[in-house]
Design an enzyme around this catalytic site. Structure first.
Site, PDB file in Angstrom:
ATOM      1  N   GLY A  51       6.320  -4.425   1.307  1.00 13.65           N
ATOM      2  CA  GLY A  51       6.229  -5.874   1.313  1.00 13.65           C
ATOM      3  C   GLY A  51       4.936  -6.294   0.654  1.00 13.65           C
ATOM      4  O   GLY A  51       4.245  -5.479   0.028  1.00 13.65           O
ATOM      5  N   ASP A  55       1.227  -8.352   5.135  1.00 14.52           N
ATOM      6  CA  ASP A  55       2.440  -8.682   5.874  1.00 14.52           C
ATOM      7  C   ASP A  55       2.503  -7.961   7.219  1.00 14.52           C
ATOM      8  O   ASP A  55       3.367  -8.262   8.042  1.00 14.52           O
ATOM      9  CB  ASP A  55       3.687  -8.326   5.050  1.00 14.52           C
ATOM     10  CG  ASP A  55       4.010  -9.386   4.008  1.00 14.52           C
ATOM     11  OD1 ASP A  55       3.454 -10.492   4.125  1.00 14.52           O
ATOM     12  OD2 ASP A  55       4.798  -9.108   3.094  1.00 14.52           O
ATOM     13  N   LYS A  57       2.382  -4.280   7.640  1.00 17.86           N
ATOM     14  CA  LYS A  57       3.089  -2.997   7.618  1.00 17.86           C
ATOM     15  C   LYS A  57       2.391  -1.948   8.480  1.00 17.86           C
ATOM     16  O   LYS A  57       3.014  -1.263   9.288  1.00 17.86           O
ATOM     17  CB  LYS A  57       3.217  -2.511   6.175  1.00 17.86           C
ATOM     18  CG  LYS A  57       3.994  -3.436   5.268  1.00 17.86           C
ATOM     19  CD  LYS A  57       4.073  -2.908   3.851  1.00 17.86           C
ATOM     20  CE  LYS A  57       2.704  -2.838   3.180  1.00 17.86           C
ATOM     21  NZ  LYS A  57       2.058  -4.168   3.068  1.00 17.86           N
ATOM     22  N   SER A  58       1.078  -1.795   8.272  1.00 20.98           N
ATOM     23  CA  SER A  58       0.340  -0.776   9.024  1.00 20.98           C
ATOM     24  C   SER A  58       0.319  -1.085  10.515  1.00 20.98           C
ATOM     25  O   SER A  58       0.415  -0.178  11.353  1.00 20.98           O
ATOM     26  CB  SER A  58      -1.089  -0.664   8.484  1.00 20.98           C
ATOM     27  OG  SER A  58      -1.087  -0.266   7.124  1.00 20.98           O
ATOM     28  N   THR A 131       3.644   2.132   2.622  1.00 14.22           N
ATOM     29  CA  THR A 131       3.346   2.002   1.193  1.00 14.22           C
ATOM     30  C   THR A 131       2.534   0.748   0.920  1.00 14.22           C
ATOM     31  O   THR A 131       2.629  -0.235   1.654  1.00 14.22           O
ATOM     32  CB  THR A 131       4.647   1.969   0.364  1.00 14.22           C
ATOM     33  OG1 THR A 131       5.409   0.817   0.745  1.00 14.22           O
ATOM     34  CG2 THR A 131       5.474   3.214   0.613  1.00 14.22           C
ATOM     35  N   GLY A 133       0.967  -2.769  -0.495  1.00 17.77           N
ATOM     36  CA  GLY A 133       1.547  -4.052  -0.864  1.00 17.77           C
ATOM     37  C   GLY A 133       1.040  -4.586  -2.184  1.00 17.77           C
ATOM     38  O   GLY A 133       1.743  -5.325  -2.864  1.00 17.77           O
ATOM     39  N   HIS A 134      -0.170  -4.183  -2.577  1.00 21.87           N
ATOM     40  CA  HIS A 134      -0.735  -4.678  -3.826  1.00 21.87           C
ATOM     41  C   HIS A 134       0.109  -4.240  -5.018  1.00 21.87           C
ATOM     42  O   HIS A 134       0.552  -3.089  -5.092  1.00 21.87           O
ATOM     43  CB  HIS A 134      -2.162  -4.140  -4.016  1.00 21.87           C
ATOM     44  CG  HIS A 134      -3.193  -4.970  -3.311  1.00 21.87           C
ATOM     45  ND1 HIS A 134      -3.850  -6.010  -3.912  1.00 21.87           N
ATOM     46  CD2 HIS A 134      -3.673  -4.910  -2.045  1.00 21.87           C
ATOM     47  CE1 HIS A 134      -4.704  -6.547  -3.048  1.00 21.87           C
ATOM     48  NE2 HIS A 134      -4.611  -5.893  -1.907  1.00 21.87           N
ATOM     49  N   ASN A 185       7.805 -10.919  10.019  1.00 22.90           N
ATOM     50  CA  ASN A 185       6.684 -10.643  10.922  1.00 22.90           C
ATOM     51  C   ASN A 185       5.825 -11.899  11.139  1.00 22.90           C
ATOM     52  O   ASN A 185       5.962 -12.899  10.431  1.00 22.90           O
ATOM     53  CB  ASN A 185       5.843  -9.509  10.332  1.00 22.90           C
ATOM     54  CG  ASN A 185       4.855  -8.944  11.325  1.00 22.90           C
ATOM     55  OD1 ASN A 185       5.035  -9.072  12.535  1.00 22.90           O
ATOM     56  ND2 ASN A 185       3.793  -8.329  10.837  1.00 22.90           N
ATOM     57  N   SER A 561      -3.310  10.398 -38.463  1.00 22.24           N
ATOM     58  CA  SER A 561      -2.689  10.859 -37.201  1.00 22.24           C
ATOM     59  C   SER A 561      -3.726  10.946 -36.092  1.00 22.24           C
ATOM     60  O   SER A 561      -4.099  12.026 -35.654  1.00 22.24           O
ATOM     61  CB  SER A 561      -1.975  12.208 -37.385  1.00 22.24           C
ATOM     62  OG  SER A 561      -2.751  13.128 -38.115  1.00 22.24           O
TER      63      SER A 561
END
Length: 655
Positions: A51, A55, A57-58, A131, A133-134, A185, A561
């Site tokens: 999210g 928000d 999560k942790s 995971t 959020g940023h 939440n 190159s």
């Protein structure tokens, strides 16, 4: 998704801590919440929380760990101390600190790394990936989602559906996670309003329907207070659905992998002695028994299974998720990266695909650039040809693009250097997912999902020819090769190449000189000088040089190159010994002094953009076959040096 797995089901690379773990007191590393044995896959649910930033999560995961009695007394004491010292709850227990273990996370109050946590109840075991959020850490979210079966998407009730909510939902769908829990939440901060909750759910379902997410369970929660996390909320009596934990315990996780045809990528050929040859790997779908007919891919050779060997003894049957060693009734050529499959229903084999890529690196993905592609246990070379479009995850619009930047999602065509067995990602995540790796730095730069094989991959085949490059070379009294002269503009590449060709032609050898400026008048006249166009410029020239070497010629390629990755791509087209990198080594100041065309002056004045050495980099060769230091060698001496090298290698001189 292609990524290495640790024993407990987490993913390796870019994560820390493994499947079980909490926050260490120092905040430097992630350590275990409890010293528990790794869970069995039976009854195990892997899920992610994602999210937008803040928000909760942790906090939600910390509350789950706390309520499921997965915290020891000493860790609870440490949490209490940490909550008083760095918590955001005014001294009350800050459950986010159980998960945000990195020092930077505690300082900023955000999640950066992917944290894997194991916990269990009487009904089920769980591995949860917290995971970030940023948007900056979208790549970490992709890592966490690669093995998940369910996603808990959090929304702050005060903010509603945000851009990052849409981004993560799109990624969840893209990565094949079909089950979603929408956890609205911080309901306490909107007065536990039913109308706020229902408005957010309607808005989210409208977006989710557009991207194909349909299995959605919406739950109003307050992670800080525990409302509807483990026990029903007394302040939201209007909600009569399950709590979060109750839903996680009851959701059906019996995947369809077991019902799919048998597939096992080979990780290792086990040969402890002359009497035993087994093929070890993890079964990714289906099941196998002794006596079953199998086909090894990409070779297509067939045989039968005679034994299924494990550390605990032989099995009569093995299924999805089990690591086994298979023995066959006949000797066939199978090696790491091959796929052992059911004989009657094998996967496809191809070398060209349409794929969706999530770009994970600051350096952009460029059309024509070649990367290492790790698909399952096999590593091949993959060239992006071309990038078709990128996807605006907010509007779902397909936007024309020539490159992918960090966190972009795009659809492209990939051309591999050899065929691989595969299945579309929507059918088999193990055989349809891959990662892209930078060939120079070895950094993982992209994660991809195979859509389908291109028709030309199936219909276009090599035509066997009786006259090959070796016969053509012998006819000309030489060994065909490509002399690849690289260096700054003004280094003297064209002058030296011209002298070399004159000497070789005078000696009766057959040559051709591909010069950078000349090629841009025809074959590459549609290309500019951006990094992307330079990549395509070299790709085309390398393919032409490869054809000329096949014709038995000594080909001189005189191109700046500037990028090592493209020179490596060019080298990979040739057989060992056919590609000779010649570094025309001239300092930038000297190249500017020799600049008869006035190009450096224009670049310095800003009149010529993307000029190598000024506002575009030149990456010096690390280990060229020939190095010509033009500060000490004249053009004639440099040409003579190359001729001598060719003679010493017996590439010229009547061989």
């Amino acid at each position: 998704m292609a990524s290495g797995r640790n024993a407990s089901g987490g993913t390796s690379g870019g994560t820390s801590g493994g499947a079980s773990g909490g926050a260490s007191g120092s905040g430097g590393t992630r350590e275990g919440v409890a010293s528990l044995a790794p869970p069995d896959d039976e009854g195990l649910l892997r899920f992610i929380t994602c999210g937008s930033v803040d928000d909760g999560k942790s906090t939600l995961i910390g509350r789950l760990l706390y309520e499921s009695k997965m915290i020891f007394d000493d860790q609870l004491s440490q949490l209490e101390a940490d909550s008083r010292r760095v918590g955001t709850r005014g001294g009350e227990l800050d459950f986010a600190l159980l998960v945000d273990g990195l020092a930077a996370e505690r300082e900023q109050g955000i999640t950066i790394d992917v944290a894997y946590r194991f916990f269990s109840t009487e009904r089920r075991k769980f591995i949860v990936a917290d995971t970030p959020g940023h948007e900056q850490y979208t790549r970490n979210m992709v890592t966490g989602a690669s093995t998940a079966e369910l996603a808990v998407i959090l929304i702050d009730a005060r903010k509603g559906v945000l851009t990052q909510t849409c981004r993560h939902s799109f990624l969840v769908h893209l990565l094949g996670i079909g089950r979603v829990v929408l956890a609205v939440n911080k309901m306490d901060l909107v007065g536990y309003s039913r109308s706020v909750f229902e408005t957010i759910v309607r808005e989210y379902r409208t977006f989710a329907e557009r991207i194909g997410l349909r299995d959605i369970v919406a739950i109003p929660v307050c992670a800080v207070n525990g409302d509807n996390i483990v026990t029903p909320s007394t302040t939201m009596s209007w909600y009569d659905g399950p709590t979060l934990l109750a839903h996680l315990e009851s959701v059906d996780i019996q995947g369809i992998d077991a019902a799919r045809p048998f597939r096992m990528p080979v990780q290792w050929v086990n040969r402890p002695n002359a009497d035993f040859r087994g093929y070890a790997g993890t079964i990714v779908s289906g099941s196998v028994s002794p006596g079953d007919g199998i086909r090894a891919l990409p070779s297509g050779r067939e045989t039968r299974v005679t034994r299924i060997v494990t550390a605990d003894g032989d099995l009569e049957r093995a299924g999805s998720g089990q690591s086994v060693t298979l023995l066959f009734d006949s000797e066939i050529d199978v090696s790491r990266g091959d796929v052992i499959a059911a004989r009657a229903t094998p996967p496809q084999v191809a070398a060209q695909f349409e794929a969706t890529i999530v770009w994970l690196h600051e350096e952009p993905m460029l059309q024509g650039r070649t990367y290492l592609m790790k698909a399952g246990t096999r590593t091949v070379l993959a060239t992006v040809t071309p990038l078709k479009h990128k996807i605006n995850v907010n509007t779902l619009e397909k936007v024309p693009a020539e490159r992918l930047e960090l966190n972009d999602i795009g659809v492209c065509e990939l051309e591999l250097d050899r065929p691989i067995p595969f299945e579309p990602y929507t059918e088999n995540r193990a055989l349809g997912g891959f990662i892209l790796i930078d060939r120079l730095t070895n950094n993982t730069v992209g994660a991809g999902l195979i859509g389908f094989a291109l028709r030309r991959s199936q219909n276009v085949h090599w035509q066997a020819l009786d006259v090959d490059k070796h016969l053509r070379s012998r006819q000309k009294g030489q060994r065909a090769c490509a002399l690849w002269l690289t260096g700054l503009s003004g280094a003297g590449k064209s002058t030296i190449a011209n002298l070399i060709e004159k000497r070789l032609t005078a000696a009766g050898h057959h040559t051709y000189l591909l010069d950078g400026d000349n090629v841009r008048h025809g074959l590459n006249k549609d290309l500019g000088f951006t990094a992307q166009d330079r990549v395509e410029n070299i790709r085309r020239v390398a393919e032409v040089a490869h054809l000329m070497v096949d014709a038995g010629l000594i080909v001189l390629v005189s191109f700046i190159s500037p990028f090592r990755s493209e020179r490596r791509m060019a080298r990979a087209l040739f057989a060992p010994g056919e590609f000779l990198e010649v570094y025309v080594d001239t300092p930038l100041a000297e190249a500017e002094r020799r600049d008869v065309k006035g190009l450096y002056g224009k670049a310095r004045r800003g009149e010529l953009k993307n000029f190598t050495g000024i506002d575009s980099p030149y990456e010096h060769p690390e280990d060229p076959e020939i190095r010509l230091e033009t500060m000490t060698l004249s053009a004639e001496e440099a040409a003579e040096h190359v001729i001598a090298y060719l003679a010493a290698q017996k590439m010229i001189g009547g061989t």
